[in-house]
Design an enzyme around this catalytic site. Structure first.
Site, PDB file in Angstrom:
ATOM      1  N   CYS A 554       0.801  -1.225   0.000  1.00 13.85           N
ATOM      2  CA  CYS A 554       0.000   0.000   0.000  1.00 13.85           C
ATOM      3  C   CYS A 554       0.834   1.276   0.000  1.00 13.85           C
ATOM      4  O   CYS A 554       0.321   2.351  -0.308  1.00 13.85           O
ATOM      5  CB  CYS A 554      -0.926   0.026   1.219  1.00 13.85           C
ATOM      6  SG  CYS A 554      -1.801  -1.522   1.485  1.00 13.85           S
ATOM      7  N   HIS A 689      -2.700   8.383   6.363  1.00 12.65           N
ATOM      8  CA  HIS A 689      -2.930   7.169   5.586  1.00 12.65           C
ATOM      9  C   HIS A 689      -4.413   6.801   5.684  1.00 12.65           C
ATOM     10  O   HIS A 689      -5.045   6.503   4.667  1.00 12.65           O
ATOM     11  CB  HIS A 689      -2.037   6.044   6.108  1.00 12.65           C
ATOM     12  CG  HIS A 689      -2.106   4.797   5.281  1.00 12.65           C
ATOM     13  ND1 HIS A 689      -1.767   4.773   3.955  1.00 12.65           N
ATOM     14  CD2 HIS A 689      -2.480   3.526   5.605  1.00 12.65           C
ATOM     15  CE1 HIS A 689      -1.915   3.542   3.479  1.00 12.65           C
ATOM     16  NE2 HIS A 689      -2.347   2.770   4.469  1.00 12.65           N
ATOM     17  N   HIS A 730      -9.236   3.401  -1.058  1.00 11.09           N
ATOM     18  CA  HIS A 730      -7.821   3.094  -0.821  1.00 11.09           C
ATOM     19  C   HIS A 730      -7.220   2.600  -2.128  1.00 11.09           C
ATOM     20  O   HIS A 730      -7.472   1.479  -2.558  1.00 11.09           O
ATOM     21  CB  HIS A 730      -7.724   2.031   0.269  1.00 11.09           C
ATOM     22  CG  HIS A 730      -6.307   1.715   0.683  1.00 11.09           C
ATOM     23  ND1 HIS A 730      -5.211   2.311   0.134  1.00 11.09           N
ATOM     24  CD2 HIS A 730      -5.821   0.847   1.629  1.00 11.09           C
ATOM     25  CE1 HIS A 730      -4.109   1.838   0.687  1.00 11.09           C
ATOM     26  NE2 HIS A 730      -4.459   0.942   1.604  1.00 11.09           N
ATOM     27  N   HIS A1327      47.177 -17.678 -51.015  1.00 12.12           N
ATOM     28  CA  HIS A1327      47.086 -16.221 -50.860  1.00 12.12           C
ATOM     29  C   HIS A1327      48.185 -15.823 -49.883  1.00 12.12           C
ATOM     30  O   HIS A1327      48.047 -15.974 -48.689  1.00 12.12           O
ATOM     31  CB  HIS A1327      45.682 -15.885 -50.317  1.00 12.12           C
ATOM     32  CG  HIS A1327      45.460 -14.431 -50.010  1.00 12.12           C
ATOM     33  ND1 HIS A1327      45.822 -13.852 -48.816  1.00 12.12           N
ATOM     34  CD2 HIS A1327      44.881 -13.448 -50.743  1.00 12.12           C
ATOM     35  CE1 HIS A1327      45.479 -12.583 -48.825  1.00 12.12           C
ATOM     36  NE2 HIS A1327      44.904 -12.308 -49.978  1.00 12.12           N
ATOM     37  N   ASP A1514      37.497 -13.932 -54.261  1.00 12.86           N
ATOM     38  CA  ASP A1514      38.668 -13.044 -54.263  1.00 12.86           C
ATOM     39  C   ASP A1514      38.955 -12.478 -55.649  1.00 12.86           C
ATOM     40  O   ASP A1514      39.012 -11.253 -55.831  1.00 12.86           O
ATOM     41  CB  ASP A1514      39.875 -13.793 -53.702  1.00 12.86           C
ATOM     42  CG  ASP A1514      40.922 -12.848 -53.130  1.00 12.86           C
ATOM     43  OD1 ASP A1514      41.129 -11.779 -53.718  1.00 12.86           O
ATOM     44  OD2 ASP A1514      41.522 -13.166 -52.088  1.00 12.86           O
TER      45      ASP A1514
END
Length: 1751
Positions: A554, A689, A730, A1327, A1514
């Site tokens: 609450c 409250h 409430h 390569h 490539d």
């Protein structure tokens, strides 16, 4: 004797560590003064930052303390580096000084202060402080002075040689050693004279050191030129110094007005102090004591010396050593410094040498900073301001006014549970016997909680319906509260989105459990889980601060507010949206609370009543906006109330967890009051409250009376208590926020509403409240403000779980009525995200203005512009009175429904007009009444006078009636200065041009606006040009005539007079130049033929032969300025072209533009042809009068906006208001905050009607009685059929699966391969670089596609994979096999995929020897696409490529291009890379500059397992590498180029061995990386494009480093590279997005290009034949219906203009739609299609445009 020295350099220690230590020490009790220094300096720096232009303000991060800037802001770089170096060079030594433990006593006869540079200013802070307690305020003002000085220097640097906001800094200072001052000065004088350097830009001496070294200052480009051409000085030892802020110590640039400006904002109480007995401060220029009787004189004198004087430390030393009275024979001399300094060592040596009997020694006053013994931090506290609030509460209280009305009327709004929640009859049993039922049918409920504006928040109706209404209403109320607070993103320091937090309290999930849970759908999780409530707000508003969802039952909402206060106090955020959420939709909580005897059976909460039997549950949504008080006041916010203290504790000593405990509550109040420093008897109201439970009410009244109203001593003022729960129930998680909102409304309305629900008698457990002077209000109680006494309210909120939270509120500070501002005309705006809301917002504002016709117009304009978030539908009006505004708004109501939405911000152009309409007093009103403009004009006037020109101010400030002769020279100078000032004004308002153009004289201002000439250069050129005209041309002997006719018509009509075409502004807008006699004749001739003409008021015939006498002398002058690279595109009327870089300006450009015809029309045509401008471009005309609007409209058909800056025939305010209205209406993002900043303190944020939502009900009704039954019957399971076996993965490059996982969220696969394996090693061996095998990066393509196909087969079994794209590739390191192949060398490949396989990021890693750690080699992303659509896309420009390829071959035939054979290609390649035969696919190539085409035949593959063989990829692409590494356009001596990556690689057809392909590429320098080159490689088969590698990028590498970078890992260099992975290749630039990614994940990859590569399986798929139906066909209707079904939008609502984002199509729903299109409509779309396709109209266009490829 004590000599204190303040250095001009930072201490030699670790600067970051020093700042960290200052922070720690400032938190200690024994360093209170240090803490105060930092606080005061922080406030001053914030004030000064607030005055900076927006473009500079945006560079600074949010900060809570000045030390935050010191530690987190890179103040060593950027345009503000010099300014903040001034700040910290003052702050650091003073902080070290005040932290020392010595006594603060400095007498004139025993203390002497010296300082160099900024240390000189720092010393003034101590000299000007009579006591230690006065130091903080004094230091703050010295920092202000230093900061303003730094800004002044920056501004001067920008006037002389501007730098871009993100450009690299260049030095303004160099040191020359070994020559001496005289010789250096001779060299400087010779250079300045020989180059005709304008005086402000001249080179000069700034420092002469004791050893003879000289510091030379000047603009960086001129300084470089000086050292490269200046004879003797060129040969001397010299080096640049890290001085980047701009020119200082410059008497030719500054005078006393500048030092006064730097000091003028300092506080008067500091400046007025008497210094007649203060210690002396010695001038750093000559060593003499500064003569100052007040602090003002001291500050101005010190600043003037800093700005204008040469630093001569040798003279200071001589002055000290010559002061024999100060240095007596046996005196002990203590030289006190702040960290070691070689300058002081020289001083001590000189003293000891000249006074041998004097004992001199050095004391370091900064050593204390390293003593950590006494560090013990403590915190600070500041009031928190509530600046906005909104609510949705029971009883129809859907806004604050309705809530207040409900409270004043004392209404109790409880009722039976409404039908939209659940069936109350079947779920209620007052006997409590029936299972899972409530014993009460009552509650307090929000009306229609499903109402929501889904389109506003970019949610689809489907998503909205599945989203918890608490989340939706949180969005609505958060926006309303933000709007009430005047929030605009990033408007101020405290509204920076990264510093805004979101914190909400929530303790139930009814909608998830009872409504959405009935039929779980895709939004079930994000729509209902609690964390998404604040998270959704943060996401929508783009807040990056803390986001929390709090559940303390609450007390959740007030706990959320308390946490928000803590977050603000600790500096974790600067603004927080906080609140509480509770909507009751299920019966379970009713039943549970009933069983626990919490709920009342009789109705609402009977607070304080003896018959109270429990509480009544209630809905509640509340949102508030919080800031620190200082920030709220700084931002001119409306403060609704102040939170002085907030605290939470827990009732751990209660008899049960749910039972309250009065002593704990009392302790909480005391703690809150102590925190706030408020006495209990000063609190007049406690909002309790007050739930209406016997135990709760009794405990709370006990605790409240015990603290606030004890029996002894009895209160003198009554204490009133109340509880809002008696009205609205409430609200549980929303209870606290509801009470807080009520308390704030009490402050606002100055009255306390009545308490309701006292049906019987007061609770018998209460003490005698009357005796305690405690009262429950039974009627409205007036509670006005009282002078001298503040009002306080305590708000309580307790939790059933034992938590207690309290807030102490103080009334908001009183504010005077607004005073308005000097503007006489104001802009008022209304905007919305839908036409429905636009009309309602318009009606709401009109209603407000009609009810209050005397509202302050200036504040109304300020509120609707500077304090509102603006949306795409806009109504903009301007007027001089409320009545005029109302009339204009009423005229817009009828057309509001047809208002077009702004889709995107338009491009902006500046057009600078010429001199033709000059009049005296131009911009006078703006100059006198708008300080920012006045400051700019004054700044430009200083430049004029520094060049030796007369002041421009008389010509501007004079009235038209004044007798003032304006010379042609002055007219031109004023015109260009006004244009520059207006340009700066517009830029400060956020109007940043994308393109600029200037006509005639206006081109000089355009060159300034484009960034190629500085303001100083432009003023110098215009002034010198005008001077030459006055001296060499006869005034008024020639004239100019503007004619509305074509060139042909003029030639045909005017045959008997000599004339020239000076300006061609449009097809029918031509300006002629001739002698006065000829102009008069021509005028008569043309008028007689019916042509419109206008004779221009100019003294010369510009751009004609009359000007020729000045051309050569002017050309020489023009060569003295330096053209810098453009920051903005420039349309050149001389060149009839668009200029993008300074290389396009020929050397004689300024000369030619003076004489040549202004080809304005041709230039504008060119700009349109290249797509730079169009009819949607918004133009701002900058000049002394509106003259070019007609020309702009004539050249650009249907041009929508040309906004003038000034008009000579109306008020400046009127012109600007009209223009700003037009710009805002067109979608330009104006910085309204800057516009109103000079007058903001005189304006007020009005509380206007809130945004009017376009609400629709989105609600999932709870049905049935399953909540009662809770059926737990088990359900039988089922067996899943096994997934089909995935394809095998073993290939030459992909070896075995290390780990894999697949699930509903996607999948991950990790592959490990051994590089030393024969097959893998063979790939690398083909390569080689530097004679060593290196795996081609194109091998990664094969790896990526194999892994992607495997993942696709696992995640989308049975679905055909069409085509793939491998893109976003970034290569960080090369993969080089070891020499020693006896041990394995592993490489790991990780790939992830989402469930739809729309994006599959890949990362490749080298595994180190320990097999635990890895180094990243490369990353990339595989995406899926449609090869047919690519083929169609490429077909559109195939003919262009084939034409260009043919042209290259023709150039080769003519000998203009290089044709090379295969053998020569690979011979040339060997200098960098040596390819094996099967890689050598190029048969021949033609190279022309950076452009090339190659014929390629691919070698056959022996291995059938290849997907994209590297020996195919490539050679088909390495033509780009051929250009850079072997082509004639590049110098290959010192540099090679290696692969950096590519953005996209896709093929529509598979590559076939033996087929002839052509590869074409044109490489270009990369825009964002110096030295990098990139280009698009196109692969053609015949004349058809079948592949493209987009943005293939190569990076430079010094050839000398090849051996190091391409050595195997087990070689010497290779091992070093493994130890230091970052050196394996040159580091990828930080700003390359992929390079930042350390681990490739879907969220980190850019999915903007979801494209793909064809695979062999689908390469022969034929497109669907036949014609595609039009947009009204059945298929389109089916597509619309499918979208409507998935989003929940009615099909009729999906109009062409509907944006998919507006109906909630996010990334998740986009994937769903793509899948549905494939399954139900047989249309394959990319995964991000609906994110990249803006609206329905574009979808239809796509369907039509791809009729041959969609399937």
């Amino acid at each position: 004797m004590r000599i204190f020295h303040f250095s001009n350099k930072f201490p030699p220690d670790d600067l970051a560590d020093l700042f960290r230590r200052l922070r720690l020490h400032s938190k200690c009790p024994n360093h209170v003064i240090l803490a105060r220094v930092l606080e005061e300096v922080t406030d001053v720096v914030r004030e000064e930052i607030a005055e900076l232009p927006a473009e500079l303000r945006s560079l600074l991060p949010p900060f809570q303390s000045i030390l935050d800037l010191a530690e987190s802001f890179n103040w060593h770089q950027g345009p503000l580096s010099g300014t903040f170096e001034c700040v910290f060079l003052v702050l650091m030594p003073v902080c070290l000084f005040v932290g020392r433990p010595d006594e603060f006593v400095f007498r004139r006869d025993t203390s002497l202060f010296t300082g160099l540079g900024l240390g000189f200013l720092a010393a003034t802070a101590i000299v000007a402080s009579p006591s230690l307690c006065s130091v903080p305020v004094t230091v703050a003002e010295v920092v202000r002075m230093a900061m303003r000085t730094g800004l002044l220097i920056y501004q001067r640097s920008q006037d002389l040689e501007p730098q871009s906001l993100d450009g690299a800094l260049e030095s303004w200072t160099s040191i020359v050693k070994g020559m001496g001052e005289v010789a250096v000065r001779e060299g400087i004088d010779e250079y300045n004279s020989s180059t005709d350097t304008p005086q402000p830009s001249s080179i000069y001496i700034s420092v002469v050191e004791p050893d003879g070294s000289v510091f030379i200052n000047g603009p960086p480009s001129r300084l470089r030129k000086f050292f490269s051409t200046s004879g003797k000085v060129q040969s001397a030892a010299h080096a640049p110094l890290p001085v980047y802020g701009g020119p200082c110590h410059a008497p030719h640039l500054y005078d006393h007005s500048h030092s006064s400006w730097a000091v003028k904002k300092c506080r008067a109480k500091v400046l007025s102090r008497d210094l007649s007995h203060a210690a002396y401060l010695l001038s750093m220029a000559d060593g003499n004591p500064l003569k100052a009787d007040t602090v003002l004189e001291l500050f101005e004198s010190a600043t003037y010396i800093l700005l204008t004087s040469i630093i001569r430390w040798g003279d200071v030393v001589n002055a000290i050593t010559a002061s024999s009275p100060l240095l007596e024979k046996d005196m002990k001399l203590q030289v006190e410094i702040l960290r070691p300094s070689p300058v002081v060592d020289g001083l001590v040596s000189a003293i000891q040498k000249s006074h041998p009997g004097c004992s001199a020694y050095v004391v370091d006053l900064g050593e204390w900073i390293f003593d950590d013994t006494h560090i013990s931090p403590h915190g600070a506290h500041e009031k928190i301001a509530v600046i906005g609030m909104s609510c949705r509460l029971p009883g129809g209280a859907d806004d604050l006014e309705l809530l207040w009305e409900l409270l004043r009327e004392g209404r109790d709004v409880h009722r039976k549970v409404p039908a939209d929640r659940y069936d109350v009859d079947s779920h209620t049993d007052i006997t409590g016997k029936q299972r899972n039922t409530s014993h009460t049918p009552f509650g307090c409920f929000v009306d229609q909680p499903g109402l929501f504006d889904a389109g506003f928040f970019d949610m689809s109706p489907r998503e909205a319906g599945q989203t918890d209404p608490t989340h939706r209403l949180a969005l609505l109320t958060a926006y309303e509260a933000l709007e009430q607070s005047g929030y605009v993103p990033d408007r101020t320091r405290s509204t920076r989105r990264e510093r805004v937090g979101t914190i909400y309290g929530q303790c139930s999930d009814d909608y998830r459990e009872c409504n959405a849970g009935q039929d779980i759908d895709m939004y079930f999780i994000p729509g209902n889980y609690r964390a998404f409530a604040p998270g959704r707000i943060s996401y929508f508003f783009k807040f990056s601060g803390p986001s929390f969802n709090i559940d303390t039952a609450c007390s959740a909402s007030l706990a959320a507010v308390q946490i928000a206060c803590s977050v603000l106090s600790r500096g974790e955020a600067d603004m927080v949206v906080a609140g509480g959420l509770n909507i009751l939709t299920g019966s379970d909580s009713f039943a549970g609370l009933s069983k626990g005897f919490f709920l009342s059976k009789t109705g609402n909460c009977q607070v304080f009543d003896d018959a109270a039997d429990g509480y009544c549950r209630g809905d509640g949504i509340g949102s508030i906006i919080l800031k620190r008080l200082s920030d709220a006041q700084q931002d001119n916010d409306n403060i609704l109330g102040l939170i002085l203290g907030s605290a939470t504790n827990h009732s751990s000593n209660a008899i049960s967890i749910t039972h309250p405990h009065a002593p704990t509550q009392a302790n909480l109040y005391r703690s809150t009051l102590m925190q706030a420093g408020v006495r209990p008897q000063d609190v007049d109201l406690v909002e309790m409250h007050g739930t209406g439970t016997q135990a709760g009410d009794a405990a709370e009244i006990e605790s409240v009376t015990k603290v606030f109203s004890p029996a002894v001593p009895r209160r003198s003022q009554p204490l009133r208590i109340s509880s809002v729960k008696a009205n609205v129930g409430h609200g549980e998680a929303a209870a606290g926020i509801t009470a807080l909102i009520k308390a704030l409304l009490i402050f606002k309305h100055n009255e306390i509403p009545p308490q309701v629900c006292l049906r019987t008698t007061l609770n018998s457990k209460f003490p005698d409240l009357r005796q305690l002077n405690v009262h429950i209000p039974k009627k409205i109680i007036p509670w006005p403000r009282l002078p001298g006494r503040k009002r306080y309210i305590m708000v309580n909120n307790f939790s059933a779980a034992g938590g207690n939270t309290s807030l102490l509120l103080e009334e908001p500070p009183a504010r005077p009525d607004p005073k308005g501002c000097p503007q006489t005309r104001f802009v008022v705006t209304v905007s919305a995200k839908s036409t429905v809301s636009l009309i309602r917002n318009l009606e709401g504002l009109l209603g407000f203005l009609k009810m209050d016709p005397f509202v302050d117009l200036a504040s109304l304009a300020y509120t609707t512009t500077a304090r509102r978030m603006h949306h795409k539908y806009r109504i903009v009006v301007h007027g001089a009175s409320i009545q005029e505004i109302v009339k204009s708004l009423e005229q817009h109501i009828s057309i509001a429904e047809t208002q077009c939405a702004i889709q995107k911000a338009p491009t902006i152009g500046f057009v600078f007009s010429g001199q033709g309409s000059f009049s005296q007093g131009v911009g006078r009103q703006l100059f006198q009444e708008y300080p920012p403009y006045r400051n700019e004009i004054q700044r430009l006037d200083e430049i004029c006078t520094s060049h030796g020109f007369d002041s421009i101010l008389p010509a501007i400030t004079s009235r038209s009636s004044d007798i003032l002769e304006i010379s042609p020279f002055m007219a031109q100078l004023v015109t260009v200065c006004v244009q520059i000032a207006l340009c700066r004004l517009w830029r400060s308002l956020g109007v940043i041009p994308n393109v600029v153009v200037g006509a005639s004289l206006g081109e000089y201002a355009a060159l300034y606006a484009a960034g190629t000439l500085s303001a100083s250069d432009v003023i110098y050129l215009v002034g010198q040009r005008a001077r030459l005209m006055q001296e060499l041309c006869t005034i008024n002997s020639h004239s100019m005539l503007a004619v509305k006719a074509t060139i042909g018509e003029i030639r045909h009509t005017v045959r008997n007079n000599a004339y020239e075409f000076a300006c061609i502004n449009g097809p029918r807008d031509v300006t002629l130049a001739a002698s006065v006699e000829d102009i008069n004749d021509i005028q008569q001739t043309l008028v007689s033929q019916g042509y419109r003409v206008a004779k221009l008021n100019v003294p010369f015939a510009f751009h004609s032969s009359q000007i020729e006498p000045i051309l050569e002398p002017y050309n020489k002058i023009a060569h003295s300025v330096i053209f810098r690279n453009l920051k903005t595109a420039l349309i050149s009327p001389l060149l009839s072209d668009v200029v993008f870089d300074n290389k396009s300006f020929p050397p004689s450009y300024l000369r030619d533009s003076t004489r040549g015809t202004v080809q304005f029309s041709d230039a504008m045509t060119k700009a349109q042809e290249i797509g730079l401008v169009d009819s949607k471009t918004v133009w701002v005309e900058i000049g002394v009068h509106q003259t070019y609007t007609g020309a702009m409209r004539a050249n650009i058909p249907n041009l929508e906006v040309v906004a003038p800056s000034l008009r000579s025939d109306e008020s400046n305010w009127h012109t600007l208001a009209a223009s700003m209205s037009a710009l805002h209406s067109a979608g330009v993002h104006l910085d309204w905050n800057t516009w109103y900043k000079p007058f903001e303190s005189q304006l007020r944020l009005l509380n206007l009607p809130p945004y009017q939502w376009n609400l629709k009900n989105h609600w999932i009704q709870h049905n049935g009685d399953w909540l009662l039954l809770k059926d737990k019957r088990s359900r039988t399971g089922y067996e899943r059929s096994p997934a089909p076996a995935p394809p095998p993965l073993r290939t030459a490059l992909v070896h075995h699966i290390l780990e894999e996982s697949f699930g509903k969220d996607g999948g991950t696969v990790v592959i490990q391969s051994n590089v030393t394996d024969d097959e893998f090693h063979a790939v690398a061996s083909g390569h080689q670089m530097s004679g060593r095998p290196l795996v081609s990066v194109f091998a990664y393509t094969d790896i990526a596609l194999i892994m992607a196909r495997y993942m696709y087969s696992r995640l989308k079994s049975g679905t055909e994979l069409s085509a793939m794209d491998f893109g976003k590739v970034r290569v960080f390191q090369g993969l080089i096999p070891r020499k020693d192949r006896s041990k394995p060398q592993y490489v790991r490949m990780r790939m992830q995929a989402d469930p739809m396989c729309s994006s599959m990021p890949l990362s490749l890693h080298r595994v180190l020897d320990d097999e635990m750690n890895e180094e990243e080699l490369a990353i990339g992303v595989v995406t899926c696409g449609d090869s047919h659509s690519w083929r169609d896309e490429w077909a559109a420009y195939s003919y262009l490529l084939t034409s260009r390829i043919e042209a290259l071959h023709q150039l080769a035939d003519q000998g203009l291009a290089s044709r090379v054979s295969k053998d020569l290609v690979y011979t040339l390649f060997k200098n960098v890379v040596d390819y094996a035969e099967h890689y050598r696919g190029i048969q021949s190539a033609v190279m022309y500059g950076l452009e090339a085409v190659a014929d390629v035949i691919l070698s056959p593959s022996q291995d059938s397992r290849w997907t994209a063989p590297p020996h195919h990829i490539d050679p088909i692409t390495h033509v780009g590498g051929l250009i850079l590494n072997a082509g004639p356009a590049m110098d290959h001596t010192n540099t090679i180029y290696i692969m950096e990556g590519w953005e996209s690689m896709r093929f529509s057809d598979s590559l076939m061995a033996g087929e002839l392909y052509r590869s074409y590429v044109k490489m270009n320098p990369a825009n964002d990386n110096s030295g990098f080159f990139s280009g698009d490689v196109y692969i053609l088969h015949g004349n058809r494009v079948i592949g493209r590698v987009r943005e293939m990028t190569l990076r430079p590498l010094p050839r000398i480093l090849m051996s190091r970078f391409f050595d195997p890992p087990d070689s010497q260099y290779g091992q070093m590279a493994q130890q230091e992975p970052s050196t394996a290749l040159p580091s990828t630039p930080q700003h390359t997005s992929s390079a930042k990614t350390t681990e490739s994940t879907p969220s980190q990859q850019d999915e903007s290009d979801n494209t793909s590569l064809a695979t062999p399986e689908n390469e022969n798929k034929a497109p669907i034949s036949g014609s595609w139906p039009n947009a009204n066909s059945q298929l389109v209707r089916d597509a619309i219906a499918l979208i409507a079904s998935e989003t929940g939008v009615e099909p009729d609502a999906l109009t062409d203009e509907t944006e998919f984002s507006a109906v909630g199509v996010d990334s998740l729903l986009s994937l769903v739609l793509v899948e549905k299109f494939a399954l139900e409509l047989n249309i394959d779309l990319q995964g991000s299609f609906f994110l990249e396709t803006p609206n329905v109209c574009d979808l239809k266009a796509y369907l039509e445009g791809n009729q041959m490829t969609l399937r």
